[in-house]
Design a protein around this motif. Structure first.
Motif, mmCIF file in Angstrom:
data_model
loop_
_atom_site.group_PDB
_atom_site.id
_atom_site.type_symbol
_atom_site.label_atom_id
_atom_site.label_comp_id
_atom_site.label_asym_id
_atom_site.label_seq_id
_atom_site.Cartn_x
_atom_site.Cartn_y
_atom_site.Cartn_z
ATOM 1 N N GLU A 59 18.443 9.532 -4.616
ATOM 2 C CA GLU A 59 18.674 8.418 -3.680
ATOM 3 C C GLU A 59 17.371 7.836 -3.132
ATOM 4 O O GLU A 59 17.332 6.697 -2.691
ATOM 5 C CB GLU A 59 19.486 8.895 -2.475
ATOM 6 N N GLU A 77 14.667 7.268 -4.709
ATOM 7 C CA GLU A 77 13.847 6.611 -5.747
ATOM 8 C C GLU A 77 13.312 5.238 -5.319
ATOM 9 O O GLU A 77 12.113 4.965 -5.413
ATOM 10 C CB GLU A 77 14.682 6.482 -7.037
ATOM 11 N N GLN A 78 14.238 4.403 -4.805
ATOM 12 C CA GLN A 78 13.850 3.025 -4.544
ATOM 13 C C GLN A 78 12.716 2.915 -3.522
ATOM 14 O O GLN A 78 11.740 2.224 -3.728
ATOM 15 C CB GLN A 78 15.068 2.257 -4.042
ATOM 16 N N TRP A 79 12.873 3.641 -2.430
ATOM 17 C CA TRP A 79 11.846 3.450 -1.397
ATOM 18 C C TRP A 79 10.622 4.319 -1.633
ATOM 19 O O TRP A 79 9.505 3.939 -1.290
ATOM 20 C CB TRP A 79 12.429 3.533 0.013
ATOM 21 N N SER A 134 9.383 4.757 -4.594
ATOM 22 C CA SER A 134 8.581 3.976 -5.536
ATOM 23 C C SER A 134 7.843 2.859 -4.793
ATOM 24 O O SER A 134 6.698 2.539 -5.125
ATOM 25 C CB SER A 134 9.441 3.413 -6.671
#
Ligand code: R5P
Length: 300
Positions: A170, A172-174, A176
């Motif tokens: 979960e 991953e997005q932030w 990255s």
């Protein structure tokens, strides 16, 4: 009319920083308990015709909610034009589903209470899982700002040759986004939660990163089990001991003592007052408050 800030107990330091950033005044609040434990509230600074923002970080919200609601009601009653809530940490987002028969979906009920009490709400990185947006459950102008740039700046300024690691898919997005801004590579671990205080974590091949300084990045540190397990895994793979950078220091004294015992350095933002606060979230909040307190949406 100048914006007035009201600090709930424990949030005075952040309110003072916000007042400086916003060129606002912190109103004087008298809050105490009657002998029967009911709450007495008096806003000593006149609020008539002012836009008011109440600063209240909502860790351990149950004891805070009534004094907060009474303070908001008093401000409105005394003539404030708008009454907003700055809750840098917003609680009651984890029970977002009825997992077992008869359970209360407290995230929804808490959202109703806040929506009935304030004109707007501002928070930092709310822990949204099954809801995608605060607007799914909040019926007021509910805005959130992101601490990722602040975390990235801190990593860039303080860590040589970092590897940014997220504890679960979960993140991953932030993670990255943090890594890109910090000019660092990143990877995410796989986490399985086995209970409130029990997690199992697995990692991809870490051997290419043995010369890097791991930086574990998470939104919340609560029991500390996620980062302790992740640190154990990194050590087993031959990486140096990680530094942990997190947004919300939800952890209690016992969890903090455990982190110290295992030698983990934790750096958090001041969305929740804590000894580990090393990153100031006031600038990102101030910018948003300046808009919300005068009825301007953050999204339009
Ligand atoms: C989970 O989805 C969050 O991002 C955190 O990893 C979690 O809340 C940390 O909790 P704890 O410190 O209790 O393991």
């Amino acid at each position: 009319m100048k914006l007035l800030l009201i600090a709930m107990p424990g949030d005075e330091a952040l309110a003072a920083r916000l007042a400086t950033d916003l060129d606002a005044t912190v109103a004087e609040l008298e809050l105490r308990r009657f002998p029967d434990q009911e709450t007495y509230v008096r806003i000593k600074t006149p609020v008539r015709d002012h836009s008011v923002a109440i600063v209240c970080s909502l860790k351990h919200p149950d004891g805070k909610f009534l004094p907060l609601a009474f303070t908001a009601a008093a401000a409105r009653d005394l003539g404030a034009t708008r009454v907003g809530l700055v809750a840098p940490y917003l609680s009651y987002l984890r029970q977002d589903k009825r997992f077992r028969d008869g359970e209360a979906i407290t995230s929804v009920y808490f959202a109703r209470l806040i929506s009935d009490t304030f004109d707007w709400l501002l928070t930092v990185d709310p822990h949204l899982h099954r809801f995608h947006d605060l607007g799914d459950i909040y019926r007021l102008e509910a805005a959130n700002v992101h601490a990722a740039p602040l975390l990235a700046n801190w990593i860039k300024a303080n860590i040589d040759y970092p590897l940014v690691i997220g504890p679960d898919a979960e993140s991953e997005q932030w993670v990255s986004a943090v890594a890109a801004r910090a000019d660092a590579p990143h990877l995410v671990l796989t986490k399985e939660r086995l209970g409130d205080r029990n997690v199992r974590i697995t990692a991809p091949d870490l051997t290419p990163y043995r010369d890097r300084q791991p930086v574990l990045v998470d939104d919340i540190v609560s029991s500390g089990h996620t980062i302790i397990e992740a640190a154990r895994l990194l050590a087993a793979a031959g990486l140096p001991r990680p530094i942990v950078v997190a947004v919300h220091a939800v952890l209690n004294d016992e969890a903090y003592a455990t982190l110290q015992e295992v030698g983990l350095r934790l750096v958090t933002t001041n969305t929740i007052p804590h000894a580990t606060n090393g990153i100031n979230a006031s600038p990102i909040l101030a910018e948003a408050i300046a808009r919300l307190s005068y009825g301007k949406s953050l999204t339009r």
